[in-house]
Motif scaffolding. Structure first.
Motif, PDB file in Angstrom:
ATOM      1  N   ALA A  13       0.848  -1.195   0.000  1.00 24.18           N
ATOM      2  CA  ALA A  13       0.000   0.000   0.000  1.00 24.18           C
ATOM      3  C   ALA A  13       0.880   1.241   0.000  1.00 24.18           C
ATOM      4  O   ALA A  13       2.046   1.188   0.389  1.00 24.18           O
ATOM      5  N   CYS A  22      -0.515   0.175  -6.032  1.00 22.47           N
ATOM      6  CA  CYS A  22      -0.727  -1.261  -6.179  1.00 22.47           C
ATOM      7  C   CYS A  22      -1.934  -1.461  -7.094  1.00 22.47           C
ATOM      8  O   CYS A  22      -2.555  -0.486  -7.540  1.00 22.47           O
ATOM      9  N   ASP A  37      -6.585   1.199  -1.159  1.00 17.32           N
ATOM     10  CA  ASP A  37      -6.484  -0.150  -1.712  1.00 17.32           C
ATOM     11  C   ASP A  37      -7.734  -0.973  -1.382  1.00 17.32           C
ATOM     12  O   ASP A  37      -7.733  -2.192  -1.522  1.00 17.32           O
ATOM     13  N   HIS A  38      -8.795  -0.281  -0.943  1.00 15.57           N
ATOM     14  CA  HIS A  38     -10.102  -0.907  -0.708  1.00 15.57           C
ATOM     15  C   HIS A  38     -11.186  -0.134  -1.474  1.00 15.57           C
ATOM     16  O   HIS A  38     -12.125   0.392  -0.882  1.00 15.57           O
ATOM     17  N   ARG A  51      -5.182  -7.784  -3.628  1.00 19.22           N
ATOM     18  CA  ARG A  51      -4.143  -7.191  -2.777  1.00 19.22           C
ATOM     19  C   ARG A  51      -3.015  -8.193  -2.526  1.00 19.22           C
ATOM     20  O   ARG A  51      -1.828  -7.854  -2.612  1.00 19.22           O
TER      21      ARG A  51
END
Length: 240
Positions: A13, A22, A37-38, A51
């Motif tokens: 991340a 990412c 990253d969500h 992930r």
């Protein structure tokens, strides 16, 4: 934003986009969401897997994830997460686990898992359960024997380390998480992941570089397969 094909994906991340991206952070950018990253636009099953897959792959292999950026942004709430979970479980049982059983010399048990019918529903899970548990019993026994022999222990530990650093991180934990996120914990319980972890942990000491090198082909094959699994999970059954 930058067109996805020109993005360079990086491990881990990042605090902001200037620090790197990412796979899931790139999806958030593509979808016009805040840096994260969500991203809300992605199925939680695919996000969990993505992930881990992003972080497990090397730079060259990670580039193979770039074409998934745009399609991932349209997967939240699409009703396909249960199918994705079954794809993940099928891969673990009939692809991932047999590969490591072969490494351990348990070829009969590996073949029995590969010969199972596709794990696509709970009936298939129940049919597979005794075969899976039998394979894990054999792995447990082999691990105990390996712990009593230094060379064997090193080989088993090498397999676990390689899996943990590469294929396992790319698929094992993420695919099991995918199954849980798809809301069928019964399949998780039936398969008994804890027993498999314990069998590997019994292997013992750290492995040397030579053993790791010997396992590199298996790791590479499983990484390629894990990317193929991700592609299939994005559009299970060829759904549009």
């Amino acid at each position: 934003m930058t067109y996805p094909d020109t993005i360079t994906l990086a491990k881990g991340a990042h605090k902001d986009r200037s620090d790197g991206l990412c796979l899931l952070e790139a999806v958030a950018w593509f979808a016009g969401e805040p840096h994260s990253d969500h991203p809300a636009c992605v199925s939680p099953v695919l996000a969990a897997y993505g992930r881990s897959l992003n972080d497990a792959l090397g730079d060259d292999s990670r580039r193979l994830l770039i074409p998934f950026i745009s399609v991932l942004s349209r997967t939240a709430g699409d009703g396909l997460d249960e199918a994705r979970g079954y794809l993940a479980l099928d891969w673990i049982i009939r692809v991932y686990t047999p590969a490591w059983l072969d490494v351990a010399g348990l070829t009969r048990e590996a073949r029995a898992l590969r010969d199972l019918r596709c794990i696509s529903d709970m009936a298939a899970v129940q049919d597979a359960r005794p075969v899976v548990l039998s394979a894990w019993d054999a792995a447990w026994a082999a691990a105990r024997d390996a712990a009593r022999a230094a060379a064997g222990a090193a080989a088993w530990a090498a397999a676990w380390d390689a899996a943990g650093d590469a294929a396992r991180a790319a698929a094992w934990a993420a695919a099991w998480a995918a199954a849980r996120d798809a809301a069928w914990a019964a399949a998780w319980a039936a398969a008994g992941a804890a027993a498999w972890d314990a069998a590997w942990d019994a292997a013992g000491a750290a492995a040397g570089d030579a053993a790791g090198d010997a396992l590199a082909p298996t790791v590479a094959v499983l990484q390629d397969s894990a990317i193929g699994l991700y592609r299939a999970m994005i559009t299970p059954g060829g759904a549009s």
